[in-house]
Design a protein around this motif. Sequence first.
Motif, PDB file in Angstrom:
ATOM      1  N   UNK A  49      16.307 -20.690 -18.586  1.00  0.00           N
ATOM      2  CA  UNK A  49      16.833 -21.946 -19.409  1.00  0.00           C
ATOM      3  C   UNK A  49      18.423 -21.815 -19.354  1.00  0.00           C
ATOM      4  N   UNK A  50      18.924 -20.524 -19.586  1.00  0.00           N
ATOM      5  CA  UNK A  50      20.637 -20.303 -19.644  1.00  0.00           C
ATOM      6  C   UNK A  50      21.054 -20.629 -18.489  1.00  0.00           C
ATOM      7  N   UNK A  53      21.169 -24.452 -18.175  1.00  0.00           N
ATOM      8  CA  UNK A  53      22.247 -25.037 -18.902  1.00  0.00           C
ATOM      9  C   UNK A  53      23.506 -24.620 -18.527  1.00  0.00           C
ATOM     10  N   UNK A  54      23.911 -23.545 -17.676  1.00  0.00           N
ATOM     11  CA  UNK A  54      25.101 -23.517 -17.078  1.00  0.00           C
ATOM     12  C   UNK A  54      25.211 -24.504 -15.973  1.00  0.00           C
ATOM     13  N   UNK A  56      23.758 -27.314 -15.332  1.00  0.00           N
ATOM     14  CA  UNK A  56      24.081 -28.869 -15.715  1.00  0.00           C
ATOM     15  C   UNK A  56      25.292 -28.940 -16.456  1.00  0.00           C
ATOM     16  N   UNK A  57      25.639 -27.917 -17.434  1.00  0.00           N
ATOM     17  CA  UNK A  57      26.813 -27.752 -18.141  1.00  0.00           C
ATOM     18  C   UNK A  57      28.223 -27.733 -17.278  1.00  0.00           C
ATOM     19  N   UNK A  58      28.228 -27.353 -16.246  1.00  0.00           N
ATOM     20  CA  UNK A  58      29.325 -26.950 -15.366  1.00  0.00           C
ATOM     21  C   UNK A  58      29.459 -27.404 -14.250  1.00  0.00           C
TER      22      UNK A  58
ATOM     23  N   UNK B  22      22.469 -12.313 -18.022  1.00  0.00           N
ATOM     24  CA  UNK B  22      22.756 -13.820 -17.769  1.00  0.00           C
ATOM     25  C   UNK B  22      23.173 -14.472 -19.289  1.00  0.00           C
ATOM     26  N   UNK B  23      22.787 -14.100 -20.445  1.00  0.00           N
ATOM     27  CA  UNK B  23      23.356 -14.569 -21.762  1.00  0.00           C
ATOM     28  C   UNK B  23      24.675 -13.974 -21.913  1.00  0.00           C
ATOM     29  N   UNK B  26      26.754 -16.185 -19.926  1.00  0.00           N
ATOM     30  CA  UNK B  26      26.844 -17.523 -20.516  1.00  0.00           C
ATOM     31  C   UNK B  26      27.767 -17.490 -21.610  1.00  0.00           C
ATOM     32  N   UNK B  29      31.334 -17.659 -20.451  1.00  0.00           N
ATOM     33  CA  UNK B  29      31.819 -18.590 -19.642  1.00  0.00           C
ATOM     34  C   UNK B  29      32.135 -19.685 -20.640  1.00  0.00           C
ATOM     35  N   UNK B  30      31.148 -20.083 -21.580  1.00  0.00           N
ATOM     36  CA  UNK B  30      31.210 -20.883 -22.656  1.00  0.00           C
ATOM     37  C   UNK B  30      32.620 -20.624 -23.548  1.00  0.00           C
ATOM     38  N   UNK B  33      35.554 -21.762 -21.489  1.00  0.00           N
ATOM     39  CA  UNK B  33      35.569 -23.160 -21.364  1.00  0.00           C
ATOM     40  C   UNK B  33      35.030 -23.980 -22.408  1.00  0.00           C
ATOM     41  N   UNK B  36      33.069 -27.110 -22.349  1.00  0.00           N
ATOM     42  CA  UNK B  36      31.646 -27.415 -21.820  1.00  0.00           C
ATOM     43  C   UNK B  36      30.457 -27.010 -22.680  1.00  0.00           C
ATOM     44  N   UNK B  39      27.918 -29.515 -23.682  1.00  0.00           N
ATOM     45  CA  UNK B  39      26.884 -29.926 -22.404  1.00  0.00           C
ATOM     46  C   UNK B  39      25.981 -28.777 -22.443  1.00  0.00           C
ATOM     47  N   UNK B  40      26.257 -27.354 -22.327  1.00  0.00           N
ATOM     48  CA  UNK B  40      25.310 -26.377 -22.055  1.00  0.00           C
ATOM     49  C   UNK B  40      24.448 -26.318 -23.314  1.00  0.00           C
ATOM     50  N   UNK B  43      21.816 -28.976 -22.860  1.00  0.00           N
ATOM     51  CA  UNK B  43      20.943 -28.791 -21.797  1.00  0.00           C
ATOM     52  C   UNK B  43      19.920 -27.840 -22.340  1.00  0.00           C
ATOM     53  N   UNK B  44      20.390 -26.652 -22.691  1.00  0.00           N
ATOM     54  CA  UNK B  44      19.771 -25.544 -22.782  1.00  0.00           C
ATOM     55  C   UNK B  44      18.698 -26.083 -23.854  1.00  0.00           C
TER      56      UNK B  44
END
Lengths: 160, 179
Positions: A49-50, A53-54, A56-58, B22-23, B26, B29-30, B33, B36, B39-40, B43-44
């Motif tokens: 899921x993460x 998210x990344x 589609x978001x980026x 990964x978390x 994320x 990164x978020x 930026x 974004x 959007x992230x 989606x999640x």
Amino acid sequence: MNVTVLLVNGLAVIGLLAAMYTDRERGIDSIKRGLVSFVRILPTVLTIVVIIGLLLGFVPPETIRQFVGDRSGPVGVLLTAVVGSVLHIPSIVAFPLAASFLELGAPITVAAVFVTTLTMIGVVTLPLEVRELGWRFALLRNGVSFLGALLIAVLMGAIL
Amino acid sequence: MTDDGASKREKILRSWGYFALVAVFAVVVVFLFPDRQDAVATTMWSYLVELASILPAVMVLLGLFNEWVPTEMVVQYLGEQTGATGVGIAVLLGSTPTGPLYVAFPIAADLLEKDASVTNVVVFLTAWACLKLPQELIELQFLGWRFMTLRLALTAAVAVGMGLAMQALLSTESPHGSS
């Protein structure tokens, strides 16, 4: 709420009721089994899921299209097939991932080849397969499956 | 059994480790930026909701299935099947939720030893890999019925072709029966 969600949950409820009615103990046992596999798959699901998210978001859809989109042609499909063969992730999370590819504008062919190579071909499990079935059988099966997956994907792209 | 339990625990811990990595990535990164972020997060959230609405039910179905039709039973039943009728049963049993493909390798070896044809065994392995009933409900949810039915139908057809091709390729030299 869509039809699939209702269908799946309905099936689960009916199955559970039938199980409880026939054998209460085994019914409870199967809930426990389900819970165990749920806990086992939970981290993988959350990870995907993460990542989605990344993704589609980026990643702008144009970039994806360049790599695996209509314009990239057979190279994108082949690339996806190789990735699908090497990756070792459960099919439960493969489907949402493939759906996210489609959402990014990747063609049907790419989503289909990804799902099919992911389930049919296992580079990670190849040593196991060789041990059980011999290297000739194992290598041939993976090779033939790779071609089969490409054929399935191309046909799907043509039909859908 | 305890070894098995320990390695399973290790596996789960490793999965959580991956998730943590990964978390953290994320979050960083978020954070870098912020534009974004929406959007992230959107989606999640939408994928999470979609999975949460279906995954528990799929797991209950898996649990029910494994309780009433344990893998050992499927394996035993498959071992008794030989010949052409066996392949239909092999496909049916292969589509039951009996675990990932590598679980099927020893069964396939057993089938070959019992003189099942290469075609049947390949069809069985392909069915095992691609047609997993509760998992298909997730394909239905995320990719739609047109995608799912077409993919499954094509897979079934291609699987038979693959089986025949492998039979032809392997029979040019010594058959598997030597083991």
